[in-house]
Design a protein around this motif. Structure first.
Motif, PDB file in Angstrom:
ATOM      1  N   TRP A   1      31.721  -1.581-138.478  1.00 47.59           N
ATOM      2  CA  TRP A   1      32.550  -2.147-139.419  1.00 47.59           C
ATOM      3  C   TRP A   1      32.356  -2.571-140.858  1.00 47.59           C
ATOM      4  CZ3 TRP A   1      35.585   2.615-141.984  1.00 47.59           C
ATOM      5  CH2 TRP A   1      35.321   3.534-142.062  1.00 47.59           C
ATOM      6  N   GLU A   2      31.693  -4.063-140.320  1.00 41.48           N
ATOM      7  CA  GLU A   2      31.892  -5.147-140.686  1.00 41.48           C
ATOM      8  C   GLU A   2      31.288  -5.305-142.068  1.00 41.48           C
ATOM      9  OE1 GLU A   2      33.092  -7.962-139.859  1.00 41.48           O
ATOM     10  OE2 GLU A   2      33.650  -8.052-137.887  1.00 41.48           O
ATOM     11  N   PRO A   3      30.040  -4.173-142.647  1.00 48.43           N
ATOM     12  CA  PRO A   3      29.547  -3.914-143.730  1.00 48.43           C
ATOM     13  C   PRO A   3      30.428  -3.522-144.645  1.00 48.43           C
ATOM     14  CG  PRO A   3      27.919  -3.901-141.765  1.00 48.43           C
ATOM     15  CD  PRO A   3      29.016  -3.785-141.323  1.00 48.43           C
ATOM     16  N   VAL A   4      31.364  -2.336-144.427  1.00 55.61           N
ATOM     17  CA  VAL A   4      32.145  -1.425-144.939  1.00 55.61           C
ATOM     18  C   VAL A   4      33.548  -2.486-145.299  1.00 55.61           C
ATOM     19  CG1 VAL A   4      33.620   0.045-145.148  1.00 55.61           C
ATOM     20  CG2 VAL A   4      31.646   0.442-143.535  1.00 55.61           C
ATOM     21  N   PHE A   5      34.064  -3.286-144.514  1.00 54.05           N
ATOM     22  CA  PHE A   5      34.610  -3.988-144.683  1.00 54.05           C
ATOM     23  C   PHE A   5      34.348  -5.256-145.723  1.00 54.05           C
ATOM     24  CE2 PHE A   5      37.263  -1.402-141.604  1.00 54.05           C
ATOM     25  CZ  PHE A   5      38.217  -0.977-142.623  1.00 54.05           C
ATOM     26  N   ASP A   6      33.218  -5.581-145.663  1.00 55.09           N
ATOM     27  CA  ASP A   6      32.164  -7.037-146.382  1.00 55.09           C
ATOM     28  C   ASP A   6      32.412  -6.190-147.656  1.00 55.09           C
ATOM     29  OD1 ASP A   6      33.074  -9.119-144.692  1.00 55.09           O
ATOM     30  OD2 ASP A   6      30.736  -8.186-143.548  1.00 55.09           O
ATOM     31  N   ARG A   7      32.167  -4.757-148.034  1.00 55.39           N
ATOM     32  CA  ARG A   7      32.048  -4.225-149.046  1.00 55.39           C
ATOM     33  C   ARG A   7      30.339  -4.504-149.354  1.00 55.39           C
ATOM     34  NH1 ARG A   7      36.005  -7.126-150.671  1.00 55.39           N
ATOM     35  NH2 ARG A   7      34.542  -8.930-151.852  1.00 55.39           N
ATOM     36  N   THR A   8      29.790  -4.970-148.315  1.00 55.39           N
ATOM     37  CA  THR A   8      27.647  -3.994-148.544  1.00 55.39           C
ATOM     38  C   THR A   8      27.287  -3.334-148.447  1.00 55.39           C
ATOM     39  OG1 THR A   8      27.556  -5.489-146.007  1.00 55.39           O
ATOM     40  CG2 THR A   8      27.693  -7.371-147.922  1.00 55.39           C
ATOM     41  N   GLN A   9      28.468  -2.095-147.229  1.00 51.26           N
ATOM     42  CA  GLN A   9      27.867  -0.965-147.525  1.00 51.26           C
ATOM     43  C   GLN A   9      29.516  -0.234-147.286  1.00 51.26           C
ATOM     44  OE1 GLN A   9      26.747   0.254-143.394  1.00 51.26           O
ATOM     45  NE2 GLN A   9      27.615   2.408-143.283  1.00 51.26           N
ATOM     46  N   ARG A  10      28.579   0.915-148.476  1.00 55.56           N
ATOM     47  CA  ARG A  10      29.150   1.945-148.945  1.00 55.56           C
ATOM     48  C   ARG A  10      30.172   3.204-147.833  1.00 55.56           C
ATOM     49  NH1 ARG A  10      30.542   5.539-153.121  1.00 55.56           N
ATOM     50  NH2 ARG A  10      31.869   4.745-154.358  1.00 55.56           N
ATOM     51  N   LEU A  11      31.837   3.396-147.755  1.00 47.70           N
ATOM     52  CA  LEU A  11      32.354   4.373-147.208  1.00 47.70           C
ATOM     53  C   LEU A  11      31.744   5.902-148.196  1.00 47.70           C
ATOM     54  CD1 LEU A  11      33.278   6.031-144.442  1.00 47.70           C
ATOM     55  CD2 LEU A  11      35.271   5.475-145.367  1.00 47.70           C
ATOM     56  N   LEU A  12      31.689   6.904-147.611  1.00 47.64           N
ATOM     57  CA  LEU A  12      30.624   8.452-147.370  1.00 47.64           C
ATOM     58  C   LEU A  12      30.473   8.643-146.601  1.00 47.64           C
ATOM     59  CD1 LEU A  12      27.767   7.086-150.688  1.00 47.64           C
ATOM     60  CD2 LEU A  12      30.259   8.777-150.290  1.00 47.64           C
ATOM     61  N   PRO A  13      31.188  10.461-147.046  1.00 45.25           N
ATOM     62  CA  PRO A  13      31.062  11.302-145.527  1.00 45.25           C
ATOM     63  C   PRO A  13      28.964  11.283-145.495  1.00 45.25           C
ATOM     64  CG  PRO A  13      31.406  12.690-147.518  1.00 45.25           C
ATOM     65  CD  PRO A  13      31.781  11.262-147.823  1.00 45.25           C
ATOM     66  N   LYS A  14      28.986  11.806-144.096  1.00 47.68           N
ATOM     67  CA  LYS A  14      27.846  12.689-143.512  1.00 47.68           C
ATOM     68  C   LYS A  14      27.823  14.139-142.995  1.00 47.68           C
ATOM     69  CE  LYS A  14      26.641   7.911-142.306  1.00 47.68           C
ATOM     70  NZ  LYS A  14      26.477   6.578-140.783  1.00 47.68           N
ATOM     71  N   SER A  15      26.808  14.228-143.012  1.00 52.37           N
ATOM     72  CA  SER A  15      26.419  15.781-142.064  1.00 52.37           C
ATOM     73  C   SER A  15      26.546  15.916-140.683  1.00 52.37           C
ATOM     74  CB  SER A  15      24.703  15.930-142.787  1.00 52.37           C
ATOM     75  OG  SER A  15      24.091  14.672-142.191  1.00 52.37           O
ATOM     76  N   THR A  16      27.522  14.342-140.087  1.00 54.11           N
ATOM     77  CA  THR A  16      27.315  14.287-138.563  1.00 54.11           C
ATOM     78  C   THR A  16      28.989  14.205-139.132  1.00 54.11           C
ATOM     79  OG1 THR A  16      27.129  12.273-139.150  1.00 54.11           O
ATOM     80  CG2 THR A  16      25.757  13.664-138.215  1.00 54.11           C
ATOM     81  N   ASP A  17      30.052  13.863-140.026  1.00 53.24           N
ATOM     82  CA  ASP A  17      30.962  13.958-140.473  1.00 53.24           C
ATOM     83  C   ASP A  17      31.829  15.222-139.387  1.00 53.24           C
ATOM     84  OD1 ASP A  17      31.868  11.160-140.289  1.00 53.24           O
ATOM     85  OD2 ASP A  17      30.938  11.881-142.286  1.00 53.24           O
ATOM     86  N   LEU A  18      33.225  16.122-139.272  1.00 50.77           N
ATOM     87  CA  LEU A  18      33.909  16.798-139.156  1.00 50.77           C
ATOM     88  C   LEU A  18      33.469  17.617-140.436  1.00 50.77           C
ATOM     89  CD1 LEU A  18      37.078  15.446-138.700  1.00 50.77           C
ATOM     90  CD2 LEU A  18      36.238  16.314-137.273  1.00 50.77           C
ATOM     91  N   SER A  19      33.365  17.119-141.498  1.00 49.71           N
ATOM     92  CA  SER A  19      33.280  18.502-142.895  1.00 49.71           C
ATOM     93  C   SER A  19      32.030  17.995-143.494  1.00 49.71           C
ATOM     94  CB  SER A  19      34.052  18.918-143.593  1.00 49.71           C
ATOM     95  OG  SER A  19      33.986  19.818-144.245  1.00 49.71           O
ATOM     96  N   PHE A  20      31.143  18.239-144.214  1.00 48.70           N
ATOM     97  CA  PHE A  20      30.365  17.734-144.589  1.00 48.70           C
ATOM     98  C   PHE A  20      29.693  18.720-146.196  1.00 48.70           C
ATOM     99  CE2 PHE A  20      26.179  16.894-146.955  1.00 48.70           C
ATOM    100  CZ  PHE A  20      26.329  15.730-147.635  1.00 48.70           C
ATOM    101  N   PHE A  21      29.576  18.394-147.889  1.00 51.78           N
ATOM    102  CA  PHE A  21      29.759  19.499-148.391  1.00 51.78           C
ATOM    103  C   PHE A  21      29.051  18.148-149.177  1.00 51.78           C
ATOM    104  CE2 PHE A  21      29.947  22.083-152.202  1.00 51.78           C
ATOM    105  CZ  PHE A  21      28.907  23.473-152.049  1.00 51.78           C
ATOM    106  N   ASN A  22      27.547  19.162-149.615  1.00 52.75           N
ATOM    107  CA  ASN A  22      26.747  18.821-151.168  1.00 52.75           C
ATOM    108  C   ASN A  22      27.017  19.427-152.203  1.00 52.75           C
ATOM    109  OD1 ASN A  22      24.302  18.416-152.752  1.00 52.75           O
ATOM    110  ND2 ASN A  22      23.844  16.741-151.517  1.00 52.75           N
ATOM    111  N   TRP A  23      27.524  18.729-153.831  1.00 55.71           N
ATOM    112  CA  TRP A  23      27.750  20.250-153.823  1.00 55.71           C
ATOM    113  C   TRP A  23      26.475  20.424-154.724  1.00 55.71           C
ATOM    114  CZ3 TRP A  23      32.359  22.431-155.030  1.00 55.71           C
ATOM    115  CH2 TRP A  23      33.397  21.943-154.186  1.00 55.71           C
ATOM    116  N   GLU A  24      25.869  19.822-154.722  1.00 52.29           N
ATOM    117  CA  GLU A  24      24.227  19.869-155.318  1.00 52.29           C
ATOM    118  C   GLU A  24      23.448  21.046-155.260  1.00 52.29           C
ATOM    119  OE1 GLU A  24      20.620  17.877-157.937  1.00 52.29           O
ATOM    120  OE2 GLU A  24      21.823  16.748-158.059  1.00 52.29           O
ATOM    121  N   THR A  25      22.898  20.632-153.797  1.00 52.61           N
ATOM    122  CA  THR A  25      22.440  20.666-153.006  1.00 52.61           C
ATOM    123  C   THR A  25      22.771  22.237-151.751  1.00 52.61           C
ATOM    124  OG1 THR A  25      22.396  20.246-151.201  1.00 52.61           O
ATOM    125  CG2 THR A  25      21.092  19.559-152.273  1.00 52.61           C
ATOM    126  N   GLN A  26      24.451  23.095-152.187  1.00 54.52           N
ATOM    127  CA  GLN A  26      25.210  23.555-151.341  1.00 54.52           C
ATOM    128  C   GLN A  26      24.810  23.032-149.487  1.00 54.52           C
ATOM    129  OE1 GLN A  26      27.184  25.939-153.216  1.00 54.52           O
ATOM    130  NE2 GLN A  26      27.095  24.523-154.477  1.00 54.52           N
TER     131      GLN A  26
END
Length: 261
Positions: free
Chosen positions: A169-194
């Motif tokens: 999580w160093e890159p996340v808190f350094d703001r060099t990597q953006r935190l976004l949900p992934k398909s491996t998380d609890l729940s994930f939905f891509n509104w374009e690809t469904q």
């Protein structure tokens, strides 16, 4: 019987055998977690342990502390299963090694430590929770809705503790990597690809096949977290909406888990 013949641990208990709180069986894994062994913590020496198994009645009739100890060690006196001398010594040594290891173990540095996050509301909120989540006092679910690198709108629920354990999580808190949900998380939905996915984690079970909508069950205390903004979030759970320009929408659910007994 004369007082000088009675071990100090036994004085003041006339006519009663000292019944110990625990039999201290070696395979009692729950008592030995993390190198902690209640038997060797309570008694400085094997003789002290033997003394705890002797009653004043035994001493009255035997009139000999050493003989009473020998009878306990041989299993002719005492309460329950008696730990042998060799096992006691081995456990004492193991306990001392475990103590030394704990003393030498340096606390893990927090990924958010030393970071200036005042103008980044989500990262600031996550930094405030990092230590409690890492040590298991708190479980946190993060909901994020935003655009991915392909400018597709995605949303999902993230198990913060699971991500902390499996990612740097160093890159996340350094703001060099953006935190976004992934398909491996609890729940994930891509509104374009469904594309939609749901996954259990070590901390949460996903409940998705009910009329109440998506919910999560904490695996530790079995409490259900309701993420519907119009419903109560559940026992021991608080919901916090994060106002930020970093994302389209962010919400955090904090759950203080209490193991069921």
């Amino acid at each position: 019987v004369h007082n000088e013949k009675i071990p100090s641990a036994l004085r003041g208990f006339p006519g009663r055998r000292l019944v110990h709180r625990n039999l201290f069986i070696m395979d009692d894994a729950e008592e030995l977690i993390g190198g902690y062994d209640p038997l060797v913590e309570e008694f400085e020496s094997y003789e002290d342990y033997l003394d705890s198994q002797i009653s004043e009645v035994d001493l009255y009739y035997l009139d000999d502390v050493e003989l009473a100890r020998q009878l306990v060690e041989l299993g002719h006196r005492g309460n329950g299963e008696i730990v042998k001398r060799a096992e006691f010594i081995a456990r004492k040594e193991a306990s001392e090694i475990a103590k030394q290891q704990r003393a030498n173990k340096k606390p893990k540095k927090l990924a958010s430590a030393g970071k200036d996050l005042e103008t980044f509301p989500l990262l600031k909120a996550l930094a405030q929770r990092e230590e409690a989540v890492r040590n298991g006092k708190l479980t946190t679910i993060i909901f994020i809705r935003d655009l991915n690198a392909k400018k597709q709108e995605v949303s999902g629920y993230i198990d913060y503790a699971h991500r902390l354990k499996t990612e740097n999580w160093e890159p996340v808190f350094d703001r060099t990597q953006r935190l976004l949900p992934k398909s491996t998380d609890l729940s994930f939905f891509n509104w374009e690809t469904q594309k939609a996915t749901c996954n259990a984690t070590p901390n949460f079970q996903v409940i998705g096949d009910n009329e109440a909508g998506l919910m999560f069950k904490n695996k530790r205390d079995r409490k259900v977290i309701n993420v519907d903004p119009h419903k109560r979030p559940g026992d021991n759970t608080t919901r916090t909406d994060i106002t930020t320009d970093e994302y389209l929408q962010v919400c955090i659910w904090d759950h203080v888990s209490r193991r069921r007994t």
